[in-house]
Design a protein around this motif. Sequence first.
Motif, PDB file in Angstrom:
ATOM      1  N   VAL A 176       0.856  -1.189   0.000  1.00 15.03           N
ATOM      2  CA  VAL A 176       0.000   0.000   0.000  1.00 15.03           C
ATOM      3  C   VAL A 176       0.891   1.239   0.000  1.00 15.03           C
ATOM      4  CG1 VAL A 176      -1.801   1.267   1.213  1.00 15.03           C
ATOM      5  CG2 VAL A 176      -1.826  -1.237   1.201  1.00 15.03           C
ATOM      6  N   ILE A 177       0.625   2.133  -0.950  1.00 18.74           N
ATOM      7  CA  ILE A 177       1.453   3.334  -1.107  1.00 18.74           C
ATOM      8  C   ILE A 177       0.547   4.557  -1.041  1.00 18.74           C
ATOM      9  CG2 ILE A 177       3.063   4.556  -2.631  1.00 18.74           C
ATOM     10  CD1 ILE A 177       3.637   1.803  -3.915  1.00 18.74           C
ATOM     11  N   GLU A 178       0.838   5.460  -0.150  1.00 16.90           N
ATOM     12  CA  GLU A 178       0.050   6.681   0.006  1.00 16.90           C
ATOM     13  C   GLU A 178       0.555   7.741  -0.980  1.00 16.90           C
ATOM     14  OE1 GLU A 178       0.043   7.967   4.020  1.00 16.90           O
ATOM     15  OE2 GLU A 178      -1.055   6.205   4.773  1.00 16.90           O
ATOM     16  N   LEU A 179      -0.385   8.316  -1.725  1.00 16.31           N
ATOM     17  CA  LEU A 179      -0.075   9.343  -2.725  1.00 16.31           C
ATOM     18  C   LEU A 179      -1.147  10.416  -2.677  1.00 16.31           C
ATOM     19  CD1 LEU A 179       0.748   6.928  -5.678  1.00 16.31           C
ATOM     20  CD2 LEU A 179       2.424   8.327  -4.481  1.00 16.31           C
ATOM     21  N   SER A 180      -0.930  11.476  -3.425  1.00 12.21           N
ATOM     22  CA  SER A 180      -1.962  12.500  -3.524  1.00 12.21           C
ATOM     23  C   SER A 180      -3.161  11.957  -4.295  1.00 12.21           C
ATOM     24  CB  SER A 180      -1.406  13.745  -4.225  1.00 12.21           C
ATOM     25  OG  SER A 180      -1.160  13.459  -5.589  1.00 12.21           O
TER      26      SER A 180
END
Length: 602
Positions: A468-472
């Motif tokens: 899981v990768i948090e991005l805008s």
Amino acid sequence: MPIRQLPEDLINRIAAGEVVERPASVVKELVENAIDAGASRVHITTAGGGQSLIRIEDDGVGMDEADLVLSVERHATSKLADDGLEDIRTLGFRGEALASIGAVAELGIASRRAEDASGLRIAVRHGVKSRPVPLAMNRGTIVEVRELFGNVPARRKFLKTERSEAGAITDMVKRLAMANPHVQFVLDGADRTTSNWPGREGDGALRARLGDVMGGDFGDNAVPLATMRHGMVVTGLAGLPTYTRANSLSQYFFVNGRAVRDKVLVGAIRAAYADFVFRDRFPVAAIFLAVDPAEVDVNVHPTKAELRFRDPGAVRGAVIRAITEALDAAGHRAASTVAEDVVQAFRVPEYEAAPVGTTAGWTAPSPSYAGSPPPPRGGGSPTARFAGFAEPSARYEVNEVTPIVEPVEYPLGTARAQMFDNFIVAQNGDSLLLVDQHAAHERLVYERFKAQMAAGPVASQMQLIPVVIELSEDDCGRLEDAAPTLERLGLYIERFGPRAVAVRETPALLGQADIDGLVRDLADGLAEWDSSAALADRLEAIIGRMACHGSVRSGRRLRVEEMNALLREMETTPHSGQCIHGRPTYVELKKADIERLFGRTR
């Protein structure tokens, strides 16, 4: 003001404005006439940048009196068998060059056929013609142009300096010489140094002439083109991707023996080298295209420098295929000039000469020692002074179980050491090779991606736990839109809330890659391209980003077996001589280069 019919003299001067742009235009027209006349030797002499004098002498078939008189008339030519323009096989065909030149200069033409006892000379001064007079001369034609634009001062003041005009003439003659390797060209005069390109014959004539004109380095660092596609034949030489220039002036195009400028051909070269060179670097190439004259229109430009293809798509495809096949065949080759750059980068230290018989005060330059004090100067025992020389200066490994056996000679040699955890040192016969392990492996992974893409979807491996990768929110939206295209590359991404994405599968080729860094890099690329609709056209750029993240990183220590495996794969992979950004992946220094560094060849 009423409409009136212009006088013949004014008509010729207006026409000269289209045909005769500058002295180089005059040289082009006259040399093309000589080539069309079957000349095997063309001698060009200039003075004052071509403004004071242009003299062209050839050994062609010559002209009789009737042809000589008619040659200076407008629209008179011997190069059209009928009234059609669909089958033009000569360089000239309009029949207006000599009349246009004679309208703005002092023109003299002398010519003699082999069967005639003597030659004839005719003069045209600012449009006024004289009668032919006998002249003793050899077979061929001599054309002299003096005081160009002498009667049109407005045109003359717009010419550049003599040096610039002389340079333009040189460039024009070079192009004509490249297109006609069987013809000897001599270019001399008071405004230049003499150039002599002897006629070349045989199978290697074109390569030899291109080497004469473009320099021996080009011939040594270029691959031959030989492709037939859609009835078109593409020949010539294309430079290796690591042999580039800062501009496109070293790209030459010839269609049916005519030097041209064409956007289709320029675009074809750019597309063929897209995977291999920097954006601000330009490959060097000389492309010769032979096409049915009915498939090309050369009558679209006053000086015939531009043309129009009936099927530009087929032309573009033929050129791209020719260059691609040639570069594929080149394999791992890199330009030899890279080694020259390395040698030039070295600076041999200079020492002050000590008086004969003395050594006091002299100390040898010492290398820098990381993590250890420098060796003592002056006093100190010899043992102490040379302590540490037995220590290795680069990491090495010795297999104590298996005896060392000299391996088979490989093109890229055998690994000897690894330096700075990024560069492989290899030896091949009389050469030393330095290999950038990250750049080389990046190219290998990139080519594997392309091969799998051509065969079908890229194989993927499932993540045990989705990453899981948090991005805008904007980046997540772009990645979600691009998900179908990314799946073709083995990367399966899905939305995971408003500000995150989950990576469930990654390309098997990448192994244990930095997935977080890869996805963020792709998100940055999608933002830069700003169009998911054009994503299909950016597949190679996406593959390049993936290859960068899936390759051996700088700073990773490799075992000897891994280094040799990398070298062997480079030898069998096309284009492995340069990374996907256009940088060389290895540098080869010959024994002679190394000896030169130490002054052993002096």
